[in-house]
Every structure is written in C-alpha cells, then in structure tokens.
Design an enzyme around this catalytic site. Structure first.
Site, PDB file in Angstrom:
ATOM      1  N   ALA A  10      -6.471   4.893   1.207  1.00  0.00           N
ATOM      2  CA  ALA A  10      -5.874   6.101   1.786  1.00  0.00           C
ATOM      3  C   ALA A  10      -5.838   6.061   3.311  1.00  0.00           C
ATOM      4  CB  ALA A  10      -6.645   7.331   1.328  1.00  0.00           C
ATOM      5  N   ARG A  15      -5.925   0.700  13.810  1.00  0.00           N
ATOM      6  CA  ARG A  15      -5.983  -0.495  14.652  1.00  0.00           C
ATOM      7  C   ARG A  15      -4.825  -1.465  14.391  1.00  0.00           C
ATOM      8  NH1 ARG A  15     -12.175  -1.356  13.028  1.00  0.00           N
ATOM      9  NH2 ARG A  15     -11.453   0.013  11.361  1.00  0.00           N
ATOM     10  N   GLY A  77     -13.348   9.893   5.160  1.00  0.00           N
ATOM     11  CA  GLY A  77     -14.339   8.833   5.029  1.00  0.00           C
ATOM     12  C   GLY A  77     -14.344   8.208   3.641  1.00  0.00           C
ATOM     13  N   THR A  78     -14.991   7.043   3.536  1.00  0.00           N
ATOM     14  CA  THR A  78     -14.958   6.283   2.278  1.00  0.00           C
ATOM     15  C   THR A  78     -15.703   7.015   1.157  1.00  0.00           C
ATOM     16  OG1 THR A  78     -16.787   5.007   3.207  1.00  0.00           O
ATOM     17  CG2 THR A  78     -14.624   3.976   3.259  1.00  0.00           C
ATOM     18  N   ASN A 226      -8.551  -5.137   9.651  1.00  0.00           N
ATOM     19  CA  ASN A 226      -8.446  -3.879  10.393  1.00  0.00           C
ATOM     20  C   ASN A 226      -7.403  -3.955  11.502  1.00  0.00           C
ATOM     21  OD1 ASN A 226     -10.539  -2.535   8.919  1.00  0.00           O
ATOM     22  ND2 ASN A 226     -11.994  -3.817  10.016  1.00  0.00           N
ATOM     23  N   TYR A 364      32.595 -22.759   3.552  1.00  0.00           N
ATOM     24  CA  TYR A 364      32.096 -21.509   2.990  1.00  0.00           C
ATOM     25  C   TYR A 364      32.729 -21.317   1.615  1.00  0.00           C
ATOM     26  CZ  TYR A 364      31.497 -16.736   1.644  1.00  0.00           C
ATOM     27  OH  TYR A 364      31.190 -15.625   0.903  1.00  0.00           O
ATOM     28  N   ASN A 384      37.576 -15.005   0.517  1.00  0.00           N
ATOM     29  CA  ASN A 384      37.264 -14.174  -0.656  1.00  0.00           C
ATOM     30  C   ASN A 384      37.348 -12.681  -0.368  1.00  0.00           C
ATOM     31  OD1 ASN A 384      35.008 -14.455   1.026  1.00  0.00           O
ATOM     32  ND2 ASN A 384      33.612 -13.925  -0.630  1.00  0.00           N
ATOM     33  N   SER A 403      40.415 -31.683   3.272  1.00  0.00           N
ATOM     34  CA  SER A 403      39.667 -31.037   4.354  1.00  0.00           C
ATOM     35  C   SER A 403      40.447 -29.879   4.958  1.00  0.00           C
ATOM     36  CB  SER A 403      39.376 -32.058   5.452  1.00  0.00           C
ATOM     37  OG  SER A 403      38.499 -33.023   4.944  1.00  0.00           O
TER      38      SER A 403
HETATM   39  C1  UD1 Z   1     -16.246  -0.089   5.531  1.00  0.00           C
HETATM   40  C2  UD1 Z   1     -17.725   0.153   5.303  1.00  0.00           C
HETATM   41  C3  UD1 Z   1     -18.523  -0.978   5.981  1.00  0.00           C
HETATM   42  C4  UD1 Z   1     -18.069  -2.305   5.402  1.00  0.00           C
HETATM   43  C5  UD1 Z   1     -16.567  -2.480   5.545  1.00  0.00           C
HETATM   44  C6  UD1 Z   1     -16.130  -3.691   4.768  1.00  0.00           C
HETATM   45  C7  UD1 Z   1     -18.043   2.580   5.179  1.00  0.00           C
HETATM   46  C8  UD1 Z   1     -18.514   3.798   5.887  1.00  0.00           C
HETATM   47  N1  UD1 Z   1     -18.115   1.437   5.859  1.00  0.00           N
HETATM   48  O1  UD1 Z   1     -16.012  -0.004   6.934  1.00  0.00           O
HETATM   49  O2  UD1 Z   1     -19.916  -0.799   5.728  1.00  0.00           O
HETATM   50  O3  UD1 Z   1     -18.754  -3.349   6.072  1.00  0.00           O
HETATM   51  O4  UD1 Z   1     -15.861  -1.347   4.986  1.00  0.00           O
HETATM   52  O5  UD1 Z   1     -14.766  -3.971   4.936  1.00  0.00           O
HETATM   53  O6  UD1 Z   1     -17.651   2.670   4.038  1.00  0.00           O
HETATM   54  N2  UD1 Z   1     -10.380   4.686   3.230  1.00  0.00           N
HETATM   55  C9  UD1 Z   1      -9.930   5.746   2.469  1.00  0.00           C
HETATM   56  N3  UD1 Z   1     -10.188   7.012   2.867  1.00  0.00           N
HETATM   57  C10 UD1 Z   1     -10.915   7.292   3.995  1.00  0.00           C
HETATM   58  C11 UD1 Z   1     -11.389   6.204   4.774  1.00  0.00           C
HETATM   59  C12 UD1 Z   1     -11.118   4.913   4.363  1.00  0.00           C
HETATM   60  O7  UD1 Z   1      -9.286   5.543   1.448  1.00  0.00           O
HETATM   61  O8  UD1 Z   1     -11.115   8.469   4.270  1.00  0.00           O
HETATM   62  C13 UD1 Z   1     -10.082   3.313   2.783  1.00  0.00           C
HETATM   63  C14 UD1 Z   1      -9.248   2.538   3.788  1.00  0.00           C
HETATM   64  O9  UD1 Z   1      -7.875   2.666   3.493  1.00  0.00           O
HETATM   65  C15 UD1 Z   1      -9.731   1.111   3.594  1.00  0.00           C
HETATM   66  C16 UD1 Z   1     -11.151   1.266   3.069  1.00  0.00           C
HETATM   67  O10 UD1 Z   1     -11.283   2.608   2.656  1.00  0.00           O
HETATM   68  O11 UD1 Z   1      -8.948   0.415   2.634  1.00  0.00           O
HETATM   69  C17 UD1 Z   1     -12.184   0.947   4.141  1.00  0.00           C
HETATM   70  O12 UD1 Z   1     -11.996   1.812   5.227  1.00  0.00           O
HETATM   71  P1  UD1 Z   1     -12.157   1.307   6.719  1.00  0.00           P
HETATM   72  O13 UD1 Z   1     -11.918   2.453   7.625  1.00  0.00           O
HETATM   73  O14 UD1 Z   1     -11.410   0.067   6.931  1.00  0.00           O
HETATM   74  O15 UD1 Z   1     -13.753   1.023   6.720  1.00  0.00           O
HETATM   75  P2  UD1 Z   1     -14.531   0.023   7.648  1.00  0.00           P
HETATM   76  O16 UD1 Z   1     -14.718   0.641   8.975  1.00  0.00           O
HETATM   77  O17 UD1 Z   1     -13.924  -1.311   7.598  1.00  0.00           O
HETATM   78 CA    CA Z   2     -12.046  -2.168   6.764  1.00  0.00          CA
END
Ligand code: UD1
Ligand code: CA
Length: 463
Positions: A10, A15, A77-78, A226, A364, A384, A403
């Site tokens: 998501a 970057r 966040g993840t 990233n 051609y 054509n 030719s």
């Molecule tokens: C994350 C990990 C880090 C790990 C690294 C490995 C966390 C907090 N950190 O960091 O420990 O070493 O991955 O690659 O988890 N995403 C969402 N929704 C969000 C945020 C992110 O779906 O709200 C998805 C992103 O699209 C991506 C993945 O989660 O595919 C990882 O997110 P990213 O922001 O790249 O995390 P990192 O900073 O790389």
């Molecule tokens: Ca990442």
C-alpha cells in the site's frame, strides 16, 4: 492448519520519486510485487491477500485474480497494514506477512520459514540476514545467549544498534491469535509516528513468547527496493540468477552481465546470445541459434538454428533456420516460415512469409501474404495505407519482385510472376506474367558527348 499470506503493497514509495506505485516498478520482466506473489505461489500458499492503498487500482489491474485485496486507506505503517487484512485472513491459523518490495525472495525460503515456524511452535518466526551494508533495515537485537530481544528500526536505533549487521528481512510467520492480540495494542510512538509491524515482535519478546528466526540461503533474497539505486541492484542480481540458470542449461552468453533476459523467457541449448540483447515477455528461442548483439525480442517465438543480428522482433513468430538482420524490424503479426531470409533495413508487419522466401534489403512489407520461394528485391514497398484504410498485398509462390517496386494495395502478384524493377504495380499481375509499370527508356545517341563539348567551349570563353 491453514496458512494465509499477506503481502504489503500500500505504500507510496516516496524515495522512488515516481508517479507509479513502487511495487509496480519492474525487474526482469515482472513488477516487484509480482515477484513476491510468484514466490508465495511457489510455496504452495493458496490464500493470498495483497494490501493495497496508494494507486491501488493499478496494482489490482496488474495482479488480477491471483490474489484477493484489502484496502489500507491511509498508510499508517506496516502494522496498521496487516490489521486491515484481519477479516480476509479469516480462520487461517498461520499468517505469513511479506513486503511487496522485496523481489528476490524464493518460494523455497518461504517454505522453510513456515516449516521452521511450525516445528518450533513459535509465536513469531522472522527471516533475517547478515548484510555488509545494513542501512535502512530494521536491526535484529539479540541477547548474550543469541535470543532475539527486539527489532530496532533504523530511524529509532542507537548508534550501537545501527552497527549491527543482522537485519529484519520483512518476512514473518505469525501464529494468528498472538498476531491479532499484539496488533491491537500497537502504538505509533516512534520517530516515524507509524504503527510498526516490528513492534509485534518486540511485544512477543516482552510477553515471553517464542520468537524464532530463519536465514535464507543467500542474504540477497531479502533485499528491498526503496529507491532507484536499489532497483538497479536487484535487477542486476535477478539478471545473474536468470543467466546462470540458462548457462547451466547449455546456453552460451558472451557477456552475461550485459544480456537482459526476463524471467518469463525460454532459450534452447546451444544457442549463443551476444551482449546488448533484450529477451522479453513470453519469448521462446529454440536451440542452436545465435541472437544479437544489440537485439530486442519481445513476446515472440523463434525456432531452431536461427541467426538474428542487431534486430528488433515484437509479437512475431520465426520458423527454423531463418536469418534476420542486421538491422531488421519485425513488428507484431509477422510470421516467418522455415528458412526465410530477412536482411538489412527491412521492416515487416502483419505479414506471413512462406518457406524459403527472401527479403534482403531496404523493404517495407505490411499487411501482406508472401508465398514460398519468393524473392523480393531491394527497396520494395507495399503501399498498404491510402491515408484512411489499410489494404492487403498478396504475393504468390515463386514470384520475383524487381528492386524498387511499389505494390499499391490491394493488389495480387500471381504465382511465378515477375515484376520489373522500378515498377509501380496498381493492378493484379496474373500467374507467370511479367509486369513492367514504368516509363519507357529513350536513348539519345551522342547527346552526352555534345553536352560535354558545349560546356568545355563555355569554360574557354570565360577565361
Ligand atoms: C520494513 C521494516 C524493517 C525491515 C524492512 C525490510 C517496519 C516498521 N520496518 O521497513 O524492519 O528491515 O521493511 O524491507 O515494518 N506498507 C504498507 N502500508 C504502510 C506502510 C508500508 O502497505 O502503511 C508496505 C509498503 O508498500 C512496502 C512494505 O510495506 O511494500 C514495507 O514498507 P517500507 O516503508 O518499505 O518499510 P521499510 O522502511 O523498508
Ligand atoms: Ca522497504
């Protein structure tokens, strides 16, 4: 016990400085997230959920029905991303979480991660790796007995923690009940103000639950993308992987680092591939061919013992024993039967060329049917397009086109017919006829000599 895989895709990918969602950037012929999905499929996990958000419709359009989707409206966040998948995961007892930006992961490694998780009866099992340059990854903090005690995100890590080279790969196996319980108690009190999935691991440690870890065969499997520098790096690693497998299968690469083959391509043994060559999409090359240098072949089939030099072939079919190039361009819908020769600066589109026919220079040929053993002379053009519609040209078996001929379509040249050089053919030519369609030549006897003598006299006068 059922396993569900949740792929996080998501994020915006700031970057990358791109309008495209990060996970749709491509490496070796697949988007980043497709590579991750392919590994999940290889590991035999049937319940596959992708968390989408930023330009989610584009991600959905690409992955189609290979997975189901949940929406994370705001990228908080993840940990927050995984929370959104709770309903979709349903009753599955084990949840495999993966990042969508880590395209080097292998199916076998995911299997190993799952097996270890179940064997150990852990609450969480992590995939970790030692990286020479751990910058940007969460660091794995272990106690003196080697047990994992925390994951420290780069943004929150102390200088001592940043020196640690063991990193969190972003692949986890969770037992579902402890995952949901921990996600419910996450807070965003960190430098990035996000709900970190990694805090689930920290919580499990605090609660005295078992945290296990597995390492992939090669550390590169966990590399994430990233930015564009990392994109180029993982592309180079995929290239190495693909080209090595081909070389093991009997294909020669003159310079494997400068040969770009998609993961979807097949190449037969004893084929030699020269540098600067791009083999893309659903391309299949037979055995005993030479391909390149500086050739692009996309979504095309090439038979055995073909020679293709400095050419571009798109969505076409090439039979056995064909010679193509240098500098030929086969556009979509070209079909070359066995033993066809296509030479320099020839462009062909939506045309079938019969066995043994030759189009060797500067032509051609579009929207045409060329029979067997036809010879098309240098500079022949099928006209054509009349400005509004495209029309067909038919050249039957054994015909000979002199030719610099224009074939104004729709038009047919019958079997065994000949067309005189420089003709503009606007009407059908019957089989075995000779067509000449150009001004008759006149020779003015002595005229050239007279001119030269006149010019000489004028020059004398000027002096
Ligand atoms: C994350 C990990 C880090 C790990 C690294 C490995 C966390 C907090 N950190 O960091 O420990 O070493 O991955 O690659 O988890 N995403 C969402 N929704 C969000 C945020 C992110 O779906 O709200 C998805 C992103 O699209 C991506 C993945 O989660 O595919 C990882 O997110 P990213 O922001 O790249 O995390 P990192 O900073 O790389
Ligand atoms: Ca990442």
């Amino acid at each position: 016990m059922e396993t569900a895989a949740v792929i996080l895709a998501a994020g915006l990918g700031k970057r990358m400085k791109s309008r495209r969602p990060k996970v749709l950037h491509r490496v070796a012929g697949r988007s980043l997230v497709e590579h991750v999905l392919a590994a999940v499929e290889e590991a035999g996990i049937e319940k596959r959920i992708v968390v989408i958000g930023h330009r989610g419709e584009e991600v959905k359009a690409q992955l189609g029905s290979r997975c189901t989707y949940v929406l994370q409206e705001k990228q908080l966040g993840t940990g927050h991303a995984v929370m959104q998948a709770r309903e979709a995961v349903g009753q599955a007892g084990t949840v495999l979480v993966l990042c969508g930006d880590t395209p080097l992961i292998r199916g076998d490694t995911l299997k190993e991660l799952l097996e270890c998780h179940l064997r150990e009866g852990a609450a969480v099992t992590l995939l970790t790796a030692l990286l020479e340059d751990p910058g940007g990854y969460g660091r794995i903090i272990r106690d003196t007995r080697g047990r994992i005690v925390a994951i420290a995100e780069e943004a929150d890590a102390s200088p001592e923690q940043r020196a640690i080279k063991e990193v969190n790969g972003g692949f986890y196996c969770f037992s579902a009940p402890s995952l949901w319980a921990a996600l419910g108690s996450l807070t965003p009190d960190n430098r990035q103000g996000e709900f970190y999935l990694t805090d689930v691991v920290n919580l499990a440690v605090k609660q005295g639950l078992k945290v296990a870890s597995v390492q992939p065969q090669e550390a590169e499997e966990i590399l994430g993308v990233n930015d564009r520098i990392q994109l180029a790096k993982v592309a180079a690693l995929w290239r190495k992987r693909i080209n090595r497998a081909f070389m093991e299968g009997g294909v020669t690469f003159i310079d494997p680092e400068a040969t770009y083959v998609d993961v979807t391509v097949e190449i037969g043994p004893d084929t030699i591939v020269y540098p600067g060559t791009f083999l893309e999409g659903a391309t299949v090359i037979g055995s005993g061919c030479t391909v390149g240098p500086h050739t692009t072949i996309r979504d095309s089939r090439v038979g055995d013992n073909c020679h293709i030099d400095r050419s571009v072939i798109i969505s076409s079919e090439v039979g056995d024993n064909c010679h193509i190039g240098p500098f030929a361009y086969l556009r979509p819908g070209t079909v070359l039967e066995e033993g066809v020769k296509i030479g320099d600066f020839v462009e062909i589109k939506a045309t079938r060329v019969g066995k043994g026919s030759k189009i060797l220079h500067l032509s051609y040929i579009g929207d045409a049917q060329v029979g067997r053993e036809v010879n098309i002379g240098a500079g022949t053009i099928t006209c054509n397009f009349d400005g509004q519609s495209k029309w067909p040209t038919i050249i039957e078996d054994g015909a000979f086109i002199g030719s610099n001929t224009n074939l104004v379509a729709p038009v047919r040249v019958g079997a065994g017919a000949m067309v005189g050089a420089g003709s503009t053919i606007t009407e059908d030519v019957p089989p075995d006829a000779l067509a000449i369609a150009r001004e008759r030549q006149i020779n003015l006897e002595g005229r050239a000599k007279e001119k030269r003598e006149k010019w000489a006299r004028e020059r004398k006068k000027e002096k």
